[in-house]
Design a protein around this motif. Structure first.
Motif, PDB file in Angstrom:
ATOM      1  N   ALA A 183       0.840  -1.206   0.000  1.00 53.45           N
ATOM      2  CA  ALA A 183       0.000   0.000   0.000  1.00 53.45           C
ATOM      3  C   ALA A 183       0.873   1.254   0.000  1.00 53.45           C
ATOM      4  O   ALA A 183       0.577   2.233  -0.694  1.00 53.45           O
ATOM      5  CB  ALA A 183      -0.932  -0.007   1.198  1.00 53.45           C
TER       6      ALA A 183
ATOM      7  N   TYR B 273       2.534   2.006  -3.556  1.00 53.42           N
ATOM      8  CA  TYR B 273       1.691   2.327  -4.716  1.00 53.42           C
ATOM      9  C   TYR B 273       2.120   3.669  -5.311  1.00 53.42           C
ATOM     10  O   TYR B 273       2.100   4.695  -4.625  1.00 53.42           O
ATOM     11  CB  TYR B 273       0.214   2.363  -4.311  1.00 53.42           C
ATOM     12  CG  TYR B 273      -0.703   2.623  -5.475  1.00 53.42           C
ATOM     13  CD1 TYR B 273      -0.946   1.639  -6.418  1.00 53.42           C
ATOM     14  CD2 TYR B 273      -1.309   3.854  -5.650  1.00 53.42           C
ATOM     15  CE1 TYR B 273      -1.782   1.866  -7.491  1.00 53.42           C
ATOM     16  CE2 TYR B 273      -2.151   4.091  -6.718  1.00 53.42           C
ATOM     17  CZ  TYR B 273      -2.378   3.094  -7.635  1.00 53.42           C
ATOM     18  OH  TYR B 273      -3.197   3.332  -8.709  1.00 53.42           O
TER      19      TYR B 273
ATOM     20  N   TRP C 285       0.943   5.609  -8.082  1.00 56.77           N
ATOM     21  CA  TRP C 285       0.148   6.432  -8.995  1.00 56.77           C
ATOM     22  C   TRP C 285      -1.001   7.174  -8.338  1.00 56.77           C
ATOM     23  O   TRP C 285      -2.151   7.074  -8.754  1.00 56.77           O
ATOM     24  CB  TRP C 285      -0.403   5.575 -10.136  1.00 56.77           C
ATOM     25  CG  TRP C 285       0.660   4.951 -10.935  1.00 56.77           C
ATOM     26  CD1 TRP C 285       1.625   5.580 -11.666  1.00 56.77           C
ATOM     27  CD2 TRP C 285       0.906   3.559 -11.078  1.00 56.77           C
ATOM     28  NE1 TRP C 285       2.457   4.660 -12.244  1.00 56.77           N
ATOM     29  CE2 TRP C 285       2.027   3.412 -11.902  1.00 56.77           C
ATOM     30  CE3 TRP C 285       0.284   2.417 -10.589  1.00 56.77           C
ATOM     31  CZ2 TRP C 285       2.539   2.170 -12.247  1.00 56.77           C
ATOM     32  CZ3 TRP C 285       0.793   1.194 -10.939  1.00 56.77           C
ATOM     33  CH2 TRP C 285       1.913   1.078 -11.757  1.00 56.77           C
TER      34      TRP C 285
ATOM     35  N   ARG D 196      -6.190   5.716  -5.826  1.00 60.78           N
ATOM     36  CA  ARG D 196      -6.358   4.270  -6.044  1.00 60.78           C
ATOM     37  C   ARG D 196      -7.703   4.032  -6.724  1.00 60.78           C
ATOM     38  O   ARG D 196      -8.690   3.684  -6.077  1.00 60.78           O
ATOM     39  CB  ARG D 196      -6.271   3.539  -4.715  1.00 60.78           C
ATOM     40  CG  ARG D 196      -4.855   3.498  -4.190  1.00 60.78           C
ATOM     41  CD  ARG D 196      -4.829   2.984  -2.764  1.00 60.78           C
ATOM     42  NE  ARG D 196      -3.482   2.673  -2.344  1.00 60.78           N
ATOM     43  CZ  ARG D 196      -2.603   3.566  -1.932  1.00 60.78           C
ATOM     44  NH1 ARG D 196      -2.929   4.833  -1.897  1.00 60.78           N
ATOM     45  NH2 ARG D 196      -1.397   3.200  -1.567  1.00 60.78           N
ATOM     46  N   GLN D 197      -7.712   4.204  -8.037  1.00 59.48           N
ATOM     47  CA  GLN D 197      -8.934   4.016  -8.799  1.00 59.48           C
ATOM     48  C   GLN D 197      -8.600   3.733 -10.258  1.00 59.48           C
ATOM     49  O   GLN D 197      -7.476   3.930 -10.689  1.00 59.48           O
ATOM     50  CB  GLN D 197      -9.825   5.250  -8.702  1.00 59.48           C
ATOM     51  CG  GLN D 197      -9.189   6.509  -9.244  1.00 59.48           C
ATOM     52  CD  GLN D 197     -10.071   7.729  -9.009  1.00 59.48           C
ATOM     53  OE1 GLN D 197     -11.080   7.641  -8.347  1.00 59.48           O
ATOM     54  NE2 GLN D 197      -9.686   8.860  -9.547  1.00 59.48           N
TER      55      GLN D 197
ATOM     56  N   TYR E 170      -4.964   1.121 -10.754  1.00 59.85           N
ATOM     57  CA  TYR E 170      -5.127   0.414  -9.482  1.00 59.85           C
ATOM     58  C   TYR E 170      -5.549  -1.036  -9.699  1.00 59.85           C
ATOM     59  O   TYR E 170      -5.072  -1.942  -9.008  1.00 59.85           O
ATOM     60  CB  TYR E 170      -6.139   1.137  -8.601  1.00 59.85           C
ATOM     61  CG  TYR E 170      -6.204   0.597  -7.193  1.00 59.85           C
ATOM     62  CD1 TYR E 170      -5.056   0.531  -6.405  1.00 59.85           C
ATOM     63  CD2 TYR E 170      -7.386   0.154  -6.646  1.00 59.85           C
ATOM     64  CE1 TYR E 170      -5.099   0.040  -5.113  1.00 59.85           C
ATOM     65  CE2 TYR E 170      -7.444  -0.336  -5.352  1.00 59.85           C
ATOM     66  CZ  TYR E 170      -6.297  -0.382  -4.591  1.00 59.85           C
ATOM     67  OH  TYR E 170      -6.341  -0.877  -3.314  1.00 59.85           O
TER      68      TYR E 170
ATOM     69  N   TRP F 255      -2.519  -2.889 -10.678  1.00 64.15           N
ATOM     70  CA  TRP F 255      -1.677  -3.049  -9.482  1.00 64.15           C
ATOM     71  C   TRP F 255      -2.144  -4.249  -8.662  1.00 64.15           C
ATOM     72  O   TRP F 255      -1.363  -5.113  -8.285  1.00 64.15           O
ATOM     73  CB  TRP F 255      -1.728  -1.755  -8.686  1.00 64.15           C
ATOM     74  CG  TRP F 255      -1.021  -1.770  -7.371  1.00 64.15           C
ATOM     75  CD1 TRP F 255      -1.572  -1.977  -6.148  1.00 64.15           C
ATOM     76  CD2 TRP F 255       0.379  -1.549  -7.141  1.00 64.15           C
ATOM     77  NE1 TRP F 255      -0.610  -1.897  -5.177  1.00 64.15           N
ATOM     78  CE2 TRP F 255       0.590  -1.634  -5.754  1.00 64.15           C
ATOM     79  CE3 TRP F 255       1.455  -1.284  -7.970  1.00 64.15           C
ATOM     80  CZ2 TRP F 255       1.852  -1.465  -5.182  1.00 64.15           C
ATOM     81  CZ3 TRP F 255       2.715  -1.112  -7.397  1.00 64.15           C
ATOM     82  CH2 TRP F 255       2.895  -1.203  -6.033  1.00 64.15           C
ATOM     83  N   LEU F 256      -3.454  -4.306  -8.386  1.00 62.74           N
ATOM     84  CA  LEU F 256      -4.004  -5.405  -7.593  1.00 62.74           C
ATOM     85  C   LEU F 256      -3.857  -6.744  -8.310  1.00 62.74           C
ATOM     86  O   LEU F 256      -3.535  -7.762  -7.691  1.00 62.74           O
ATOM     87  CB  LEU F 256      -5.472  -5.139  -7.274  1.00 62.74           C
ATOM     88  CG  LEU F 256      -5.750  -3.935  -6.375  1.00 62.74           C
ATOM     89  CD1 LEU F 256      -7.247  -3.732  -6.230  1.00 62.74           C
ATOM     90  CD2 LEU F 256      -5.081  -4.088  -5.033  1.00 62.74           C
TER      91      LEU F 256
END
Length: 80
Positions: free
Chosen positions: A31, A34, A36, A39-40, A44, A47-48
């Motif tokens: 977390a 991250y 960028w 987180r949307q 994101y 990433w996940l």
């Protein structure tokens, strides 16, 4: 270069620096790493997805049907 391609080395570095058995610590480190902003949207999600791929999430594992006997058809030891 895709979002996942950009995320892969960052996630790999975080996983390399932390003990894989301590998931809460890994989650906090990921977390914090991250890169960028908000987180949307697509970054994101990529990433996940990359986290799941590198951690070996069970949903990414190939499906194996134990009851499927067709695989045995090609096994040399069972030909008679």
């Amino acid at each position: 270069m895709s979002w996942a391609d950009r995320a892969a080395p960052i996630i790999a570095e975080v996983l390399r620096q932390n003990d894989r058995t301590d998931l809460p610590t890994i989650r906090k480190a990921l977390a914090a790493a991250y890169p960028w902003g908000a987180r949307q949207n697509r970054p994101y999600k990529a990433w996940l997805s990359e986290i799941r791929r590198q951690l070996g999430h069970p949903l990414n594992a190939p499906k194996l049907d134990i009851e499927n006997g067709q695989i045995d058809m090609f096994n040399e030891t069972q030909k008679g």
